[in-house]
Design a protein around this motif. Structure first.
Motif, PDB file in Angstrom:
ATOM      1  N   LEU A 192      -3.323   5.776  14.831  1.00  0.00           N
ATOM      2  CA  LEU A 192      -3.816   4.902  13.770  1.00  0.00           C
ATOM      3  C   LEU A 192      -3.812   5.623  12.428  1.00  0.00           C
ATOM      4  N   ILE A 193      -4.187   6.887  12.419  1.00  0.00           N
ATOM      5  CA  ILE A 193      -4.168   7.670  11.177  1.00  0.00           C
ATOM      6  C   ILE A 193      -2.750   7.803  10.641  1.00  0.00           C
ATOM      7  N   LEU A 194      -1.799   8.061  11.538  1.00  0.00           N
ATOM      8  CA  LEU A 194      -0.403   8.157  11.109  1.00  0.00           C
ATOM      9  C   LEU A 194       0.081   6.842  10.502  1.00  0.00           C
ATOM     10  N   LEU A 195      -0.310   5.724  11.112  1.00  0.00           N
ATOM     11  CA  LEU A 195       0.064   4.418  10.577  1.00  0.00           C
ATOM     12  C   LEU A 195      -0.519   4.192   9.184  1.00  0.00           C
ATOM     13  N   VAL A 196      -1.767   4.590   8.996  1.00  0.00           N
ATOM     14  CA  VAL A 196      -2.426   4.392   7.702  1.00  0.00           C
ATOM     15  C   VAL A 196      -1.693   5.144   6.604  1.00  0.00           C
ATOM     16  N   PHE A 197      -1.390   6.410   6.827  1.00  0.00           N
ATOM     17  CA  PHE A 197      -0.722   7.203   5.797  1.00  0.00           C
ATOM     18  C   PHE A 197       0.712   6.734   5.561  1.00  0.00           C
ATOM     19  N   THR A 198       1.423   6.418   6.633  1.00  0.00           N
ATOM     20  CA  THR A 198       2.827   6.006   6.490  1.00  0.00           C
ATOM     21  C   THR A 198       2.938   4.655   5.790  1.00  0.00           C
ATOM     22  N   LEU A 199       2.189   3.673   6.260  1.00  0.00           N
ATOM     23  CA  LEU A 199       2.263   2.339   5.662  1.00  0.00           C
ATOM     24  C   LEU A 199       1.619   2.315   4.283  1.00  0.00           C
ATOM     25  N   GLY A 200       0.583   3.136   4.099  1.00  0.00           N
ATOM     26  CA  GLY A 200      -0.024   3.230   2.780  1.00  0.00           C
ATOM     27  C   GLY A 200       0.951   3.799   1.754  1.00  0.00           C
ATOM     28  N   GLY A 201       1.718   4.815   2.183  1.00  0.00           N
ATOM     29  CA  GLY A 201       2.734   5.378   1.284  1.00  0.00           C
ATOM     30  C   GLY A 201       3.811   4.378   0.953  1.00  0.00           C
ATOM     31  N   GLU A 202       4.239   3.616   1.960  1.00  0.00           N
ATOM     32  CA  GLU A 202       5.250   2.581   1.708  1.00  0.00           C
ATOM     33  C   GLU A 202       4.726   1.519   0.742  1.00  0.00           C
ATOM     34  N   TYR A 203       3.471   1.140   0.922  1.00  0.00           N
ATOM     35  CA  TYR A 203       2.881   0.112   0.047  1.00  0.00           C
ATOM     36  C   TYR A 203       2.805   0.610  -1.394  1.00  0.00           C
ATOM     37  N   LEU A 204       2.361   1.852  -1.565  1.00  0.00           N
ATOM     38  CA  LEU A 204       2.241   2.400  -2.915  1.00  0.00           C
ATOM     39  C   LEU A 204       3.596   2.505  -3.598  1.00  0.00           C
ATOM     40  N   LEU A 205       4.631   2.812  -2.833  1.00  0.00           N
ATOM     41  CA  LEU A 205       5.960   2.953  -3.413  1.00  0.00           C
ATOM     42  C   LEU A 205       6.553   1.602  -3.806  1.00  0.00           C
ATOM     43  N   THR A 206       6.356   0.606  -2.968  1.00  0.00           N
ATOM     44  CA  THR A 206       7.030  -0.683  -3.194  1.00  0.00           C
ATOM     45  C   THR A 206       6.195  -1.697  -3.963  1.00  0.00           C
ATOM     46  N   GLU A 207       4.868  -1.606  -3.848  1.00  0.00           N
ATOM     47  CA  GLU A 207       4.018  -2.632  -4.437  1.00  0.00           C
ATOM     48  C   GLU A 207       3.193  -2.153  -5.621  1.00  0.00           C
ATOM     49  N   ALA A 208       2.804  -0.874  -5.610  1.00  0.00           N
ATOM     50  CA  ALA A 208       1.943  -0.375  -6.684  1.00  0.00           C
ATOM     51  C   ALA A 208       2.741  -0.168  -7.960  1.00  0.00           C
ATOM     52  N   SER A 209       2.025  -0.070  -9.037  1.00  0.00           N
ATOM     53  CA  SER A 209       2.665   0.149 -10.335  1.00  0.00           C
ATOM     54  C   SER A 209       1.930   1.239 -11.090  1.00  0.00           C
ATOM     55  N   GLY A 210       2.570   1.756 -12.121  1.00  0.00           N
ATOM     56  CA  GLY A 210       1.939   2.764 -12.961  1.00  0.00           C
ATOM     57  C   GLY A 210       1.737   4.080 -12.246  1.00  0.00           C
ATOM     58  N   PRO A 211       0.606   4.730 -12.486  1.00  0.00           N
ATOM     59  CA  PRO A 211       0.381   6.075 -11.948  1.00  0.00           C
ATOM     60  C   PRO A 211       0.184   6.127 -10.438  1.00  0.00           C
ATOM     61  N   LEU A 212      -0.040   4.968  -9.803  1.00  0.00           N
ATOM     62  CA  LEU A 212      -0.263   4.969  -8.356  1.00  0.00           C
ATOM     63  C   LEU A 212       1.016   5.176  -7.556  1.00  0.00           C
ATOM     64  N   LYS A 213       2.162   4.850  -8.145  1.00  0.00           N
ATOM     65  CA  LYS A 213       3.419   4.942  -7.403  1.00  0.00           C
ATOM     66  C   LYS A 213       3.718   6.364  -6.916  1.00  0.00           C
ATOM     67  N   PRO A 214       3.534   7.407  -7.751  1.00  0.00           N
ATOM     68  CA  PRO A 214       3.807   8.771  -7.256  1.00  0.00           C
ATOM     69  C   PRO A 214       2.875   9.208  -6.119  1.00  0.00           C
ATOM     70  N   VAL A 215       1.729   8.529  -5.999  1.00  0.00           N
ATOM     71  CA  VAL A 215       0.799   8.894  -4.924  1.00  0.00           C
ATOM     72  C   VAL A 215       1.420   8.644  -3.552  1.00  0.00           C
ATOM     73  N   SER A 216       2.428   7.780  -3.486  1.00  0.00           N
ATOM     74  CA  SER A 216       3.093   7.505  -2.214  1.00  0.00           C
ATOM     75  C   SER A 216       3.677   8.773  -1.612  1.00  0.00           C
ATOM     76  N   VAL A 217       4.183   9.659  -2.462  1.00  0.00           N
ATOM     77  CA  VAL A 217       4.735  10.928  -1.976  1.00  0.00           C
ATOM     78  C   VAL A 217       3.644  11.753  -1.309  1.00  0.00           C
ATOM     79  N   LEU A 218       2.455  11.756  -1.921  1.00  0.00           N
ATOM     80  CA  LEU A 218       1.329  12.487  -1.348  1.00  0.00           C
ATOM     81  C   LEU A 218       0.925  11.891  -0.004  1.00  0.00           C
ATOM     82  N   ALA A 219       0.935  10.564   0.082  1.00  0.00           N
ATOM     83  CA  ALA A 219       0.581   9.899   1.340  1.00  0.00           C
ATOM     84  C   ALA A 219       1.551  10.278   2.446  1.00  0.00           C
TER      85      ALA A 219
END
Length: 257
Positions: A192-219
């Motif tokens: 479940l933890i792996l799913l959270v980080f992986t899908l969270g990173g995908e969401y930040l990359l594809t859906e987020a905007s502004g300064p949140l997008k680079p956070v996907s790399v950290l996720a």
């Protein structure tokens, strides 16, 4: 996984562990369970097909797994006099749980079979539980076995009024349940933890905007780090399952408790 129409992120949950059938009523965890048996059987059959005095790497790996199960688990927990008949069981428990756990970090497969509670419950209740109780009954007889298990020596008799019901509940109900829950909880939570980080990173990359997008790399970096940690935990949980199995058998065979 699940996404809202508005684009809000919905974290993965229990529903994501119930995969749709591949065909008929057969699901991915069922296929992986059978695949694990094929992998383990093939591994030891191939390793034993051309044994050499000086082993190659493949034979050495198989011998190391066997030696670890035999000497570091079965012999240590059951005892030098009585461990030999149980080596195949302990080896099977360790390798079976290990392979099914490691499926969770293998690309494409990426699902730890024991994240479904039914599989470890079945292994614990229908294999481990009867083996260690029947082993104790066969050695001591049912009367002495129940006495050893439920009335430990060296305790004042009035204490048995409180202790014996606790021992009945622990030895005949909780032991198989806790054995299963340990591996299930670790596999479920880790995946479940792996799913959270992986899908969270995908969401930040594809859906987020502004300064949140680079956070996907950290996720995703956290997801990679957690994958290595999860692999370590998967090995440890297989070891614990086999160790507790051997420990229960050793306690059932012991003359005194």
């Amino acid at each position: 996984m699940t996404w809202l129409a508005a684009g809000d992120f919905v974290p993965p949950g229990v529903d994501d562990f119930f995969l749709p059938p591949i065909f008929g009523g057969v699901t991915k965890p069922m296929v992986l369970l059978v695949l694990s048996v094929v992998i383990i059987a093939a591994f030891f059959l191939v390793a034993a097909s051309k044994l050499k005095i000086v082993p190659n790497r493949f034979q050495f790996a198989a011998e190391s797994v066997y030696d670890f199960s035999r000497n570091s688990i079965a012999r240590e927990q059951i005892g030098a006099k009585e461990f030999r008949p149980y080596v195949p069981l302990i080896l099977a428990m360790f390798t079976f749980v290990l392979v099914n756990n490691l499926f969770g970090v293998i690309p494409i497969l990426q699902f730890p079979t024991f994240a479904h509670i039914g599989f470890p419950i079945a292994l614990s209740v229908f294999v481990v539980y009867p083996v260690y109780h029947l082993s104790g009954i066969r050695k001591h007889g049912i009367g002495k076995y129940l006495k050893y298990q439920l009335m430990p020596s060296g305790i004042p008799k009035p204490i048995y009024i409180l202790l014996t019901p606790i021992e009945i509940f622990t030895k005949f109900f909780m032991n198989p349940i806790t054995l299963a829950i340990r591996v299930f909880a670790a596999m479920f939570a880790g995946h479940l933890i792996l799913l959270v980080f992986t899908l969270g990173g995908e969401y930040l990359l594809t859906e987020a905007s502004g300064p949140l997008k680079p956070v996907s790399v950290l996720a995703w970096a956290f997801a990679i780090a957690m994958t290595f940690l999860e692999a370590f935990i998967q090995v440890i949980q297989a070891y614990i399952f086999a160790l507790l199995t051997a420990g229960y058998i050793g306690a059932a065979l012991a003359e005194d408790h």
